[in-house]
Write an enzyme that holds these catalytic residues in place. Structure first.
Site: not given
Ligand code: SIN
Length: 538
Positions: A46-47, A120, A15-16, A284, A372, A49, A235, A348, A214, A388, A383
């Site tokens: 990659r998920w 957000e 990942g990143v 959130r 993460e 958003q 989420h 999430h 893991d 992230s 968070r």
């Molecule tokens: C989202 O796009 O709502 C999720 C982004 C995040 O978890 O930071």
């Protein structure tokens, strides 16, 4: 068959954080090996958003600043962030994003020619940059993978991390892995865990199948400390496609609310009105808890979803701005420009993890963690949205530089051979039973009785055995992480951030302004080792 390889640094995860670290380590002249249990791009990154939260000079909104981003992060973290860690990571953010853009990541432009920015939950400014509308993670992953390939970073796919190798003094000395040819011994003075999240602890999650905690289990079995595992972020708006949803569910990014959408219940009443000054853009944890309360209060008993009304956006606008969400809605037969989107909270993000500094150093010499899987103190009890990817970029780079520096100073060193390790024989969960118990008793809203039931279910349904496959490794990681999480959640007798206790509904700063660390003993049983007192935070 057994095979061997040697490196200066083994990175677990693509990942990143993992890719950033691996490429930076290559630039610094280190011999790096990356391992992933799947293929290079199937991690959580990659998920993502919404985007990357960053207050960049020349790009930020007029009234925004890094200071304001720090303050928003501290408020969202509900008094449990480490302010020094927050400051260091967010101050380094603009440089890390500039580097990513230099490496080819393309972010969406706004009408004024600068980068487009959205809002957000928990953000008091428009500071979330995004790519491909709502496909930020995919663009970040694409750019990082391309850069890693340019730097000839070696990635071993379908290679499962089985166990860390340790010296007789307890320092990390490499990693034992499992691939189709058998067991591999990767001798290295440094191993970086960048294994991502733990969403598969629950029945419904925004996370992909690979998110099975893991790294937390590897670290615990090597004697490292973990902390803040009780803070699992749900989420608020994951697409609801019917009762009994299971596995990865499509996310409906918070940025849809950033563009004016709002939550309503089954009777059409606003969910967030009067709950928080930021209403639908509250942090959130606040929004997910408010939805959960509304569902429990629904006439006739428990309901299971609410609605996100985005009908003020035209179809072409929605489709262009949120192509991923639009496609997921279309697949479920929903047109978000004419009807509200059914949504429900789902697991999430794990705000806690392996205790690590902002340079990725853990409590075990030679073991590093970033992204993460790590608990750096950035997230506290909840968070802030879109922090992230930024953390992965910043701490991934810093961890690579820490490894180079620790090798140069002799703080870590190649050893001729690590201690022979016993083949891991550990509790392996019955995944369905574990997920059911975690969802029922350790989601949003917990109490002492339910958390004890999680432990009882684990005792009853797990089978002690040797780890012989990827599935065994994942189910053992889930078992160990669920056990520590349930213990940490039952110890914390208050409600704070993502941790909501029905039997202790208030936040208790006098007693619980602390983060608690846990370690596993030789039998694998977790116990509390320390409390870090926090001071001077919002
Ligand atoms: C989202 O796009 O709502 C999720 C982004 C995040 O978890 O930071």
């Amino acid at each position: 068959m057994t095979w061997e390889a040697t490196a200066d640094l083994v990175v677990v995860g693509t990942g990143v954080a993992g890719l950033t670290a691996a490429t930076e380590a290559k630039r610094l002249g280190l011999n790096v090996l990356v391992v992933t249990k799947g293929v290079a791009d199937d991690g959580n990154t990659r998920w993502a958003q919404g985007g990357i939260a960053v207050a960049m000079p020349g790009e930020a909104s007029q009234h925004d600043s890094i200071r304001q981003h720090i303050d928003d992060t501290l408020v969202a973290g509900a008094g449990l962030c480490d302010e020094d860690a927050v400051t260091t990571i967010l101050v380094d953010g603009p440089g890390a994003v500039a580097q990513l853009r230099h490496e080819g990541a393309v972010f969406d432009p706004g009408p004024d020619g600068r980068l487009a920015r959205t809002r957000e939950g928990g953000h008091t400014a428009f500071r979330v940059i995004h790519a491909g509308g709502d496909a930020t993670g995919a663009e970040v992953e694409r750019a990082l993978l391309a850069t890693a390939r340019t730097h000839e970073v070696a990635v071993l796919e379908q290679t499962v991390a089985l166990q860390l190798m340790l010296t007789s003094a307890g320092a990390c000395a490499g990693l034992v892995v499992l691939d189709e040819s058998g067991i591999g011994m990767l001798q290295a003075p440094a191993v970086l865990l960048a294994t991502g999240g733990l969403g598969q602890l629950y029945q419904a999650t925004s996370n992909p199948d690979v998110a099975t905690a893991d790294g937390i289990a590897l670290a615990l079995r090597a004697g490292a400390e973990v902390a803040d595992l009780e803070f699992v972020q749900f989420h608020p708006t994951v697409l609801y496609t019917g009762a009994g949803a299971y596995g990865r569910r499509p996310l409906v990014t918070e940025a849809v609310r950033g563009e004016g959408a709002f939550l309503v219940d089954g009777a059409g009443a606003r969910v967030m009105e009067g709950v928080h000054p930021l209403a639908d853009l509250a942090p959130r944890d606040v929004v997910s808890a408010a939805i959960t309360r509304r569902l429990l209060d629904a006439p006739g008993g428990i309901d299971d979803h609410v609605f996100l009304d985005s009908t003020h956006l035209t179809r072409p606008h929605f489709q262009a701005r949120f192509p991923t969400v639009f496609a997921a809605c279309a697949a479920a037969g929903i047109d978000p420009s004419v009807e509200p989107i059914p949504v429900a909270p789902a697991a999430h993000f794990g705000c806690g993890g392996v205790v690590a500094s902002v340079d990725g150093r853990t409590t075990v010499s030679g073991l590093y963690a970033a992204g993460e899987v790590a608990r750096t103190g950035l997230h506290g009890a909840n968070r802030l949205a879109s922090n992230s990817l930024l953390e992965g970029l910043v701490v991934g780079g810093r961890a690579a530089r820490a490894v180079a520096s620790d090798l140069a100073t002799g703080a870590i060193a190649h050893v001729r051979r690590a201690e022979a390790q016993r083949w891991p024989v550990v509790p392996i969960a019955d995944r369905a039973a574990l997920q059911q118990a975690m969802s029922r008793y350790a989601g949003i809203g917990r109490d002492a009785v339910g958390l004890a039931e999680v432990a009882a279910v684990l005792d009853k349904t797990s089978a002690v055995g040797a780890l012989r496959s990827r599935r065994d490794v994942e189910d053992a990681a889930l078992a160990m992480t669920a056990r520590v999480l349930a213990l940490a959640a039952s110890e914390r007798e208050e409600s704070r951030g993502c941790h909501v206790r029905h039997d202790f509904p208030s936040r208790d700063d006098a007693r619980w302004r602390t983060t608690i660390a846990y370690r596993a003993d030789d039998s694998g049983a977790p116990h509390m080792v320390s409390r870090y007192e926090l001071a001077g935070v919002a």
